[in-house]
Structures are given as structure tokens and as C-alpha cells.
Design a protein around this motif. Structure first.
Motif, mmCIF file in Angstrom:
data_model
loop_
_atom_site.group_PDB
_atom_site.id
_atom_site.type_symbol
_atom_site.label_atom_id
_atom_site.label_comp_id
_atom_site.label_asym_id
_atom_site.label_seq_id
_atom_site.Cartn_x
_atom_site.Cartn_y
_atom_site.Cartn_z
ATOM 1 N N GLU A 1 0.838 -1.193 0.000
ATOM 2 C CA GLU A 1 0.000 0.000 0.000
ATOM 3 C C GLU A 1 0.878 1.250 0.000
ATOM 4 O OE1 GLU A 1 -2.007 -2.900 3.006
ATOM 5 O OE2 GLU A 1 -0.011 -2.177 2.513
ATOM 6 N N CYS B 1 -2.786 0.139 -4.021
ATOM 7 C CA CYS B 1 -2.450 -1.228 -3.608
ATOM 8 C C CYS B 1 -1.843 -1.911 -4.823
ATOM 9 C CB CYS B 1 -3.696 -1.960 -3.132
ATOM 10 S SG CYS B 1 -3.431 -3.696 -2.722
ATOM 11 N N TRP C 1 -10.318 -3.216 0.954
ATOM 12 C CA TRP C 1 -9.615 -2.221 1.789
ATOM 13 C C TRP C 1 -10.229 -2.272 3.187
ATOM 14 C CZ3 TRP C 1 -5.314 0.501 0.823
ATOM 15 C CH2 TRP C 1 -4.915 0.683 -0.504
ATOM 16 N N TYR D 1 -4.611 1.854 7.011
ATOM 17 C CA TYR D 1 -5.405 1.261 5.944
ATOM 18 C C TYR D 1 -4.629 0.105 5.315
ATOM 19 C CZ TYR D 1 -8.899 4.928 6.149
ATOM 20 O OH TYR D 1 -9.916 5.754 6.558
ATOM 21 N N CYS E 1 -4.754 -3.105 2.353
ATOM 22 C CA CYS E 1 -5.439 -3.785 1.263
ATOM 23 C C CYS E 1 -5.208 -5.285 1.401
ATOM 24 C CB CYS E 1 -5.009 -3.289 -0.107
ATOM 25 S SG CYS E 1 -3.343 -3.736 -0.613
#
Length: 128
Positions: free
Chosen positions: A6, A22, A36, A93, A95
Motif C-alpha cells: 500500500e 495497492c 480495503w 489502511y 489492502c
């Protein structure tokens, strides 16, 4: 070696935008459903958005209308465009990629337990 990476996180003011990427090495994202997810300090990981192999999409209610997930098949990359960011969007965050469960699997998957491969995460901080 299968790897997801990411990028695109950072510090942004409320109302601002970021685009997360990603990227994959060792396999083609075009053959996988992608999700995500995010995790804020002290909270459980939650699903944000996902996209099926044929680009059907899902969004959590908290991000609907503000975030957009998309694929660039030529770049083997999935994006998460985040607009109208709020302080409550602050999180790491991640992925994730899921290999097809069966021939012709065109579903998207909203549960983190469905995914085979994960990236290392990118920090998004929304603050003034």
C-alpha cells in the motif's frame, strides 16, 4: 513471492483527499477480489470497501459517497480515492487480496477473514 504494498497515506486536513494505492508483486490483482480495511487505535479492523474481479463494488455506510474503489488493470493496481476526509477516518489502511473460491467467482467479500494476502498498511491521519 506474493506481496501487496500500500502507498499514498499521509496527513491531511478535514475535508481533504488522498488516493491510496495497492500494488501487487508475484501475482496479478486482476484475478483477485480486493478489499480495503482500516484499523484505528484501540478499535477492531473494519471493512471500508471491496471490489470483485469484474469490478462490482461495496462500500461501508461510513464512507459511501466519499470513497471510490477502482482497478487499473494495466498497472496491476487497485486504488481507494478518499474525498471529504473526516477525523474519524484516521487509521492504518490495509489492502487485501482473495483468490477465487471457485471457477467464475465474481463476488466481492466484505469479511477480513475471507482474504488470503495482506499488505503492511499505510497510515492515514486526518487532523487540522
Amino acid at each position: 513471492q506474493v506481496q501487496l504494498v500500500e502507498s499514498g497515506g499521509g496527513l491531511v486536513q478535514p475535508g481533504g483527499s488522498l488516493r491510496l494505492s495497492c500494488a501487487a508483486s508475484g501475482f496479478t490483482l486482476n484475478s483477485y477480489a480486493i478489499g480495503w480495511f482500516r484499523q484505528a487505535p484501540g478499535k477492531e479492523r473494519e471493512g471500508v470497501s471491496c471490489i470483485s474481479r469484474n469490478s462490482s463494488t461495496y462500500y461501508a455506510d461510513s464512507v459511501k459517497g466519499r470513497f471510490t474503489i477502482s482497478r487499473d488493470r494495466s498497472k496491476n493496481t487497485v486504488y481507494l480515492q478518499m474525498n471529504g476526509l473526516k477525523p474519524e477516518d484516521t487509521a492504518v489502511y490495509y489492502c487485501a487480496a482473495r483468490s477465487p473460491a471457485y471457477f467464475g467467482d465474481e463476488n466481492y467479500y466484505t469479511s477480513s477473514s475471507a482474504y488470503n494476502y495482506w499488505g503492511q498498511g499505510t497510515q492515514v491521519t486526518v487532523s487540522s
